[in-house]
Design a protein around this motif. Structure first.
Motif, mmCIF file in Angstrom:
data_model
loop_
_atom_site.group_PDB
_atom_site.id
_atom_site.type_symbol
_atom_site.label_atom_id
_atom_site.label_comp_id
_atom_site.label_asym_id
_atom_site.label_seq_id
_atom_site.Cartn_x
_atom_site.Cartn_y
_atom_site.Cartn_z
ATOM 1 N N HIS A 1 -42.073 -44.876 -50.024
ATOM 2 C CA HIS A 1 -42.346 -43.995 -49.299
ATOM 3 C C HIS A 1 -43.536 -43.840 -49.864
ATOM 4 O O HIS A 1 -43.656 -43.265 -50.892
ATOM 5 N N ASP B 1 -43.239 -41.560 -52.938
ATOM 6 C CA ASP B 1 -42.403 -41.874 -54.189
ATOM 7 C C ASP B 1 -42.819 -41.248 -55.574
ATOM 8 O O ASP B 1 -41.994 -41.216 -56.415
ATOM 9 N N MET C 1 -40.292 -41.469 -40.859
ATOM 10 C CA MET C 1 -39.235 -40.896 -40.265
ATOM 11 C C MET C 1 -39.106 -39.747 -40.894
ATOM 12 O O MET C 1 -36.982 -38.776 -41.407
ATOM 13 N N ARG D 1 -38.953 -35.849 -42.127
ATOM 14 C CA ARG D 1 -38.722 -34.588 -41.426
ATOM 15 C C ARG D 1 -39.377 -33.842 -41.580
ATOM 16 O O ARG D 1 -39.422 -32.196 -41.357
ATOM 17 N N ASN D 2 -39.953 -33.209 -42.748
ATOM 18 C CA ASN D 2 -41.008 -32.542 -43.219
ATOM 19 C C ASN D 2 -42.095 -32.178 -42.159
ATOM 20 O O ASN D 2 -43.253 -33.339 -41.834
ATOM 21 N N MET D 3 -42.404 -31.622 -42.035
ATOM 22 C CA MET D 3 -44.201 -31.768 -40.226
ATOM 23 C C MET D 3 -44.346 -30.630 -40.684
ATOM 24 O O MET D 3 -45.440 -30.473 -39.291
ATOM 25 N N GLY D 4 -43.817 -29.765 -41.453
ATOM 26 C CA GLY D 4 -45.162 -28.303 -41.760
ATOM 27 C C GLY D 4 -44.474 -27.351 -41.339
ATOM 28 O O GLY D 4 -43.373 -27.287 -40.266
ATOM 29 N N ASN D 5 -44.087 -26.511 -41.418
ATOM 30 C CA ASN D 5 -43.773 -25.037 -40.786
ATOM 31 C C ASN D 5 -44.511 -23.874 -40.990
ATOM 32 O O ASN D 5 -44.859 -22.892 -41.892
ATOM 33 N N PRO E 1 -45.032 -26.419 -37.563
ATOM 34 C CA PRO E 1 -45.026 -27.999 -37.874
ATOM 35 C C PRO E 1 -46.208 -28.558 -36.928
ATOM 36 O O PRO E 1 -46.870 -27.776 -36.235
ATOM 37 N N ASN F 1 -45.903 -34.202 -35.728
ATOM 38 C CA ASN F 1 -44.586 -34.988 -35.102
ATOM 39 C C ASN F 1 -44.578 -35.725 -34.993
ATOM 40 O O ASN F 1 -45.237 -36.712 -36.109
ATOM 41 N N ARG F 2 -43.239 -36.789 -34.796
ATOM 42 C CA ARG F 2 -42.780 -37.289 -35.154
ATOM 43 C C ARG F 2 -43.577 -39.005 -35.222
ATOM 44 O O ARG F 2 -43.523 -39.330 -35.444
ATOM 45 N N GLU F 3 -44.393 -38.730 -33.644
ATOM 46 C CA GLU F 3 -45.557 -39.806 -33.461
ATOM 47 C C GLU F 3 -47.024 -39.595 -34.573
ATOM 48 O O GLU F 3 -47.383 -40.730 -34.507
ATOM 49 N N ARG G 1 -40.361 -50.526 -41.154
ATOM 50 C CA ARG G 1 -40.319 -48.829 -41.082
ATOM 51 C C ARG G 1 -39.574 -48.203 -41.584
ATOM 52 O O ARG G 1 -38.444 -48.852 -41.922
ATOM 53 N N LYS H 1 -36.416 -46.376 -42.941
ATOM 54 C CA LYS H 1 -34.909 -45.882 -42.566
ATOM 55 C C LYS H 1 -35.111 -47.338 -42.273
ATOM 56 O O LYS H 1 -33.500 -47.840 -41.532
ATOM 57 N N HIS I 1 -31.377 -42.739 -51.913
ATOM 58 C CA HIS I 1 -32.065 -43.597 -50.481
ATOM 59 C C HIS I 1 -31.721 -44.555 -49.714
ATOM 60 O O HIS I 1 -32.270 -45.318 -50.429
#
Ligand code: ZN
Lengths: 115, 220
Positions: B11, B14, B43, B45-49, B51, B54-56, B84, B86, B122
């Protein structure tokens, strides 16, 4: 992404009715869940580019929201949705972010395959 | 003194917390470092907060962050392997080990840095470490490069003992922090709190920045 507003998202869900579409559906509590807290049971599921055709789709709830798509012989469903976006490729992206802003669930619909 | 370092992780990011200081030190000593990064962390999970990804869009965001991190460290040979997130553990392990073998044959590294299989939490980390070890095992024992592993499972010290390599990277601390910051989408929340704690000279955190630790893999 924007916080979900049903009056904006529902018409977009309706746009895909009766079309062959590609689905991304994912739930996750993260690969580290049981590392940080051994009491947490780590679970998740993921399907990318499942090709479906739905006859009816609905988003509902008071937030977080639930969305269900009725397909020929069954259903596709996600709960915990908080944010949405219609991206530049006209794909409907819906996601649920937890209180830390981490993605926990995603349901996405597209007329072209996801990369 | 090493002559070539090969870093293999699944990743982007890492390398940030546990290895970037060591990479910066090697590069400052004139040793070329190649970084093979297997996925783009699609994959995450952190998108900013709130966000901002997004996933794409996340893969593209993380790719730029990874390139930014490499710039901060001076890594000139970054290889994004296109797998990819995971899914590494579901790939054919032979095939993956072959990819590592190709890189080893080409670069002839004296040191490889990766995750310690069995102790890196992981599933992608485990599969990545596995593949590296498989590839190195193919080399006759006398010709094998050294493999230094990152481990952080809750039982790693209990099972592996204390790490045998501890590097003081305080001289390249700024590059390390710049690397962590480069992975914004994943570290922004963390960094906000970290900066305050660093200013307060909090010891545990300072040590995580100043020292990096590895377990040399023991082939038997
Ligand atoms: Zn990782």
């Amino acid at each position: 992404m924007d916080p979900i507003d049903i009056s904006k998202v529902q018409p977009i869900i309706d746009r895909f009715v009766g079309k062959d579409v590609y689905i991304h559906l994912e739930t996750t509590n993260g690969a580290y869940a049981s590392h940080f807290n051994e009491k947490v049971f780590s679970a998740g599921a993921y399907i990318r580019n499942g090709k479906i055709n739905y006859t009816r789709g609905k988003i509902t709830g008071d937030g977080p929201y639930r969305a269900g798509l009725k397909i020929e012989l069954g259903w596709i469903y996600a709960e915990g949705l908080t944010h949405w976006e219609l991206d530049a490729k006209n794909r409907l992206l819906m996601a649920g972010h937890d209180t830390d802003g981490k993605l926990a669930v995603a349901l996405q619909i597209s007329e072209t395959p996801f990369e | 003194m090493e002559k070539q370092v090969l870093v293999v992780f699944p990743h982007p990011d890492d390398e940030a917390f546990g290895v970037s200081g060591s990479i910066a030190l090697h590069i400052e000593n004139g040793i070329p470092v190649t970084y093979m990064c297997l996925t783009l962390g699609e994959m995450g999970r952190n998108m900013g907060n709130p966000p901002f990804a997004n996933r794409e869009s996340l893969p593209e965001v993380r790719k730029m962050e990874l390139q930014e991190a490499c710039k901060a460290l001076g890594i000139e040979d970054l290889r994004m392997m296109g797998l990819r997130d995971k899914t590494i553990e579901f790939e054919d392990p032979e095939w993956l080990a072959n990819e590592i073998t190709k890189a080893i044959d080409e670069l002839d590294p004296s040191l490889i840095i990766t995750f310690y299989p069995g102790y890196s939490v992981h599933p992608d980390h485990e599969a990545c470490g596995e593949a590296v070890i498989q590839a190195v095992k193919r080399i006759p024992a006398s010709k094998r490069p050294k493999v230094e592993c990152v481990a952080f499972s809750n039982d790693c010290v209990e099972k592996l003992g204390e790490p045998d390599v501890i590097l003081d990277v305080s001289s390249v601390q700024d590059k390390k922090i710049a690397t962590i910051e480069a992975h914004k989408s994943q570290t922004a929340g963390l960094m906000a709190g970290m900066k305050k704690r660093l200013q307060a000279n909090e010891e545990e955190l300072m040590n995580r920045i100043k020292y990096e630790q590895f377990w040399t893999y023991k082939f038997d």
